[in-house]
Design a protein around this motif. Structure first.
Motif, mmCIF file in Angstrom:
data_model
loop_
_atom_site.group_PDB
_atom_site.id
_atom_site.type_symbol
_atom_site.label_atom_id
_atom_site.label_comp_id
_atom_site.label_asym_id
_atom_site.label_seq_id
_atom_site.Cartn_x
_atom_site.Cartn_y
_atom_site.Cartn_z
ATOM 1 N N SER A 164 65.749 18.854 32.490
ATOM 2 C CA SER A 164 65.137 17.858 33.363
ATOM 3 C C SER A 164 64.052 17.207 32.528
ATOM 4 O O SER A 164 63.052 17.854 32.185
ATOM 5 C CB SER A 164 64.544 18.561 34.594
ATOM 6 N N ASN A 187 68.839 20.379 23.738
ATOM 7 C CA ASN A 187 70.010 21.075 24.269
ATOM 8 C C ASN A 187 70.821 21.633 23.093
ATOM 9 O O ASN A 187 71.604 20.927 22.458
ATOM 10 C CB ASN A 187 70.882 20.118 25.093
ATOM 11 N N LEU A 246 69.558 9.266 27.435
ATOM 12 C CA LEU A 246 68.436 8.825 28.261
ATOM 13 C C LEU A 246 68.280 7.309 28.205
ATOM 14 O O LEU A 246 68.525 6.677 27.171
ATOM 15 C CB LEU A 246 67.162 9.553 27.837
ATOM 16 N N PHE A 278 60.097 17.276 22.018
ATOM 17 C CA PHE A 278 61.267 17.152 22.908
ATOM 18 C C PHE A 278 62.242 16.191 22.236
ATOM 19 O O PHE A 278 61.836 15.144 21.725
ATOM 20 C CB PHE A 278 60.856 16.606 24.275
ATOM 21 N N GLY A 284 66.789 14.438 36.662
ATOM 22 C CA GLY A 284 67.106 15.867 36.575
ATOM 23 C C GLY A 284 67.852 16.347 37.796
ATOM 24 O O GLY A 284 67.867 17.542 38.128
#
Ligand code: P6P
Length: 330
Positions: free
Chosen positions: A241, A211, A269, A256, A119
């Motif tokens: 983050s 996002n 990721l 998430f 992050g």
């Protein structure tokens, strides 16, 4: 007031639960805790000390590297080297893994994977950042050199995993496969103290974390699920983050998501030092962690140290709900 249990005491107590434990893993976890305290001190001072701002380097996946990233990386390497229990480290900030010298001839049997400061784009704007770590037993010959295969093990082989969140308070969360415990740093003691024993993620939650800016780049099934969350008046929370967004999900429940996009067709990721360790923590707290093909994150085949994966994690009910949307719209 209950008696304070420090991280060191807890690790040693829990070591007693493993009758064959030799103390090496305990020593490794303690050293990670020490490195985290030092990183915490610098993260908290970053606004005052000239270690902010880009140092011109970029990491292996093209992200701009901030000086604090490298500081965190160097401290973790330094303390893991001191431990004598770790024979090599794989880090987001390093192109390849780095073998560590044996200490007093001892053959260390663990390798550590780490995102030293996840992050980092948030550092300059004083938003929480974190460290993510995972520990594997090496699979290569202990008498020989460490091999890349030691780092490309399935996430199910993780011996321990956890993260440190440098937020309004600094908390270290870890699991060795028997549940998740959280330790909050008491600056007056300089100790991580047990603050969240045996954490269980809520079975469902009203928060979804994604996002939204990439909405039009997501596959149809992801967009329909996000529409459903919005139509159901759930709460969108996205800090950008991973450690912060996952940590919130651990306590509020919900989901998430970092799905694949046109910009990141494999997701953003990294499997080895972001997705797998976080997936182990989430599963140990009773949650689920899958990729957009609905495979369990921890069972994914790992072929490269910096390999990426789409990831969806969170409360069982919320992940199962997303799975139903994938099956309907895929
Ligand atoms: P985006 C931070 O740079 C990070 O690696 C993760 O911590 C975070 O979840 C993600 O990237 C945010 O990416 O594309 O939403 O800014």
């Amino acid at each position: 007031m209950d008696r304070i249990t420090t991280l060191d005491e807890f690790i040693i107590d829990k070591q007693m639960d493993f009758k064959h434990a030799t103390g090496e893993l305990s020593g490794l976890l303690r050293d990670i805790g020490v490195a985290a305290k030092i990183v915490n001190r610098e993260v908290n001072r970053a606004g005052l000390v000239n270690i902010l701002g880009l140092d011109g380097a970029t990491n292996t996946t093209g992200d701009d590297v901030q000086k604090l990233d490298m500081f965190a990386n160097d401290k973790l390497v330094e303390y893991l080297k001191n431990s004598g229990e770790c024979c090599a480290i794989g880090s987001e900030e390093l192109e390849g893994f780095i073998p560590l010298p044996t200490k007093s001839g001892k053959l260390a049997k663990y390798v550590v994977v780490v995102d030293p400061l996840d992050g980092s784009s948030n550092i300059d704007v004083n938003v929480s950042v974190g460290t993510i770590f995972g520990i594997y037993r090496r699979v290569s010959d202990p008498e020989g050199d460490v091999e890349l295969a030691d780092f490309l093990q399935s996430g199910t082989e993780l011996v321990a995993a956890g993260y440190v969140l440098y937020g309004t308070s600094t908390i270290l969360m870890y699991t060795t496969g028997n549940g998740v415990n959280g330790f909050t740093l008491d600056p007056s003691l300089g100790e991580f103290c047990l603050s969240h024993p045996d954490i269980k993620m809520p079975k469902s939650g009203d928060f979804y974390s994604v996002n939204q800016g990439y909405y039009l780049q997501f596959d149809l099934d992801m967009r329909r699920f996000i529409d459903h969350c919005s139509d159901s008046k759930r709460k969108l929370r996205y800090i950008g983050s991973m450690v912060s967004d996952v940590h919130r999900t651990m306590f509020t429940g919900g989901i998430f998501m970092y799905p694949n996009t046109r910009k990141n067709p494999q997701g953003k990721l990294r499997i080895v030092y972001e997705c797998n360790p976080m997936a182990m923590v989430v599963e140990q707290a009773g949650g689920k962690a899958i990729n957009t093909n609905l495979d369990r994150i921890l069972e994914q085949e790992v072929k490269e140290l910096h390999q990426k994966s789409p990831i969806i994690l969170g409360s069982c009910d919320n992940v199962e709900e997303l799975i139903s949307f994938v099956k309907k719209y895929r």
